[in-house]
Design an enzyme around this catalytic site. Sequence first.
Site, mmCIF file in Angstrom:
data_model
loop_
_atom_site.group_PDB
_atom_site.id
_atom_site.type_symbol
_atom_site.label_atom_id
_atom_site.label_comp_id
_atom_site.label_asym_id
_atom_site.label_seq_id
_atom_site.Cartn_x
_atom_site.Cartn_y
_atom_site.Cartn_z
ATOM 1 C CG ASN A 172 -5.494 -2.489 5.066
ATOM 2 O OD1 ASN A 172 -5.268 -1.310 5.334
ATOM 3 N ND2 ASN A 172 -4.744 -3.161 4.190
ATOM 4 C CD GLU A 173 -3.896 -0.212 1.192
ATOM 5 O OE1 GLU A 173 -3.413 -1.066 0.426
ATOM 6 O OE2 GLU A 173 -3.300 0.842 1.497
ATOM 7 C CD GLU A 305 -1.558 1.128 5.526
ATOM 8 O OE1 GLU A 305 -0.837 1.153 4.505
ATOM 9 O OE2 GLU A 305 -2.264 0.152 5.838
HETATM 10 O O1 AHR Z 1 2.353 -0.339 4.822
HETATM 11 C C1 AHR Z 1 2.567 -1.260 3.810
HETATM 12 C C2 AHR Z 1 1.300 -1.625 3.054
HETATM 13 O O2 AHR Z 1 0.854 -0.493 2.353
HETATM 14 C C3 AHR Z 1 0.100 -2.023 3.863
HETATM 15 O O3 AHR Z 1 0.123 -3.358 4.225
HETATM 16 C C4 AHR Z 1 -1.033 -1.730 2.957
HETATM 17 O O4 AHR Z 1 -2.216 -1.448 3.641
HETATM 18 C C5 AHR Z 1 -0.527 -0.595 2.098
HETATM 19 O O5 AHR Z 1 -0.723 -0.831 0.761
#
Ligand code: AHR
Length: 500
Positions: A172-173, A305
Site C-alpha cells: 500500500n502506498e 482510498e
Molecule cells: O486512510 C488513511 C491513510 O491514508 C491510509 O492508511 C493511507 O494509505 C493513506 O495515506
Amino acid sequence: MYKMYINPNIKKGHINKEIYGHFSEHLGRCIYEGIFVGEDSHIPNTRGMRNDVVAALKAIKVPVLRWPGGCFADEYHWKDGIGPKENRKKMINTHWGGVVEDNSFGTHEFMELCEQLGCEAYINGNVGSGSVQEMNEWIEYMTFDGVSPMATLRAQNGHPEPWKVSYFGVGNENWGCGGNMTPEHYANMYRRYQTYVRDYNSDSKVFKICCGANSNDYAWTKGVLETCFKNAPEHLHGFMDGLSLHYYTLPKDNWQDKGNATGFDEEEWYTTLEKTLRMEELVKRHSTIMDEYDPEKKIGLIVDEWGTWFNVESGTNPGFLYQQNTMRDALVAGINLNIFNKNCDRVKMANIAQMVNVLQSVILTEGEKMILTPTYYVFYLYKNHQDATLIHSHLQTTTIGSKAHQVPNLHESVSMNEEGIINITINNLSVTESYEIESILTDWNIKDVKGTILTNKMDAYNSFEQPEAVGLADFTDFTLTEQGIKFTLPPCSVLHLEAK
Ligand code: AHR
C-alpha cells in the site's frame, strides 16, 4: 429548465458492485469500538461484531471490504493476529497514534466480518516490512484446501474450511508509508511478491492489485507499468489485475490545516466540491496511461482510498482521524460515485476511506450509540447501481460557485438493472438555488417513478444528540411527461429516481 437526455438503448458498460466498496484499517476507532467490540462487550454483538453496525452496513449492501490498511498494512504481520487471543503479540501502531495494537482482530475475525456482511474480502499484504514468504504463507493459510503446513495451522485455529480471498493488494502506498520506493524499485518488488500470491483455490482466482499512484503522480503510473510490462508474457498483462489510485479531497492545500468538517462557509463548500470533481480528470488521465500498456482495459483502476480528509474533531486524538460528516460529504460521495459509474469501463473497484469513525465514514459510534452519516444515505440511494448497466445520459449544466472555485450546478449518472428498471442519481451542487429539470428518455415509456431525496442545509449533520437531523425523505414532486420526468431539484441535494 435543464434537460437531461437518457438513452437506454446505448449501453456503456457494467458497473461493478465493488465500486461501492469500503475500507477498514487498524486506525483509531474504526475496527476496535467501531466494528469489533469483542464477545464479552455489553454492546450487543455476534462473535464480537457490533450488531447495530453490521445491520446498518448490510442495508447499504457493502460489496467488498479492504483490510488491514492503509499504512498499517505494510507494518502488519498476520501471524501475530491468529491463535488464542491471550497469546497474540501486542505491537505499537506507529502510524496511528502510537497506541497498543493487541491483535485481537485478525484474519479469522476479518473473515467472520465479511461473512456477516455478505461481502467479498480484499486483503492488503505487506511489502514494506514483510517478506515474500510471509505473503505466500498468508495466502496459503487463507485459501488452501488440502494438507499443508498453513492449512493445518488454520484448522488448528478453528477453521478447517478455506476462505475465499477475492482481492489481494501487494503493498500500500509504497511510494510513501509503504517503503518510500521509486516506481521502478516497487515494480520489481511487485513482480517478485505477486509471483507467490498463488491461486490455491481452483474455482476462485485471486485478483492481484499493484500499488498505483497518489493523486496526479502520473510518473508513478507510467514507471510502474513500464517495469511490470517489460518482457512479461502478454496474457499476464503486467502480472496484475488491478492498479490502485488514492485521492483525498481536502478543502485547503495544507496538511497542517486542511479545513474543518463542520462550520465552513460557502466558499469552502465550492472549493471542496471543485477539488472532489478532480477525480474525473485523475481517472481519465491514469486510464489513458494504462491504455498504452493495456488497450483492452483488462487491468482495472482500483480507487481503493477516496473521500474527504478534514482537521480532526477538537479534543480527539490527532492520530485517530475522527471527523464529522455533513451534507458537503454527501455531495462529495454522490459526485465521486457518479464519476466511478461513468468510468466503469476502467474503474472496477473503489473503497471509501473509511467505514466507521475514520475520515469520511458512513457510520459514527460513541460507546453503544451509533449514528448514520449523510454519506451513509448516499450509499443507500446509490445501491441500485451495483452490478447494473451504465446507460447513456447527458445533462445540461451551468457553472456556479465563487469566482475562484467553479463547479457545474448538477451532476448525474444513470443505469439500468436486470429487471429493466432505470436508476437515476442526480446531485444539486448549489447551496442556494433549486433547478427545474426535464429528463427526456429515448424510446422509453415510463409508467411509474419512485423518488427518494437527501437534502438539508450545507453544513447539516447528525450528532449523538440529534441523530436524525439529516435523513432520507420520499420525493414526490415530479410529473410524468410524454418524454420522461419533470421535477425541481432543491439546493444541496442528492436525489434517486427509480423509473419503471
Ligand atoms: O486512510 C488513511 C491513510 O491514508 C491510509 O492508511 C493511507 O494509505 C493513506 O495515506
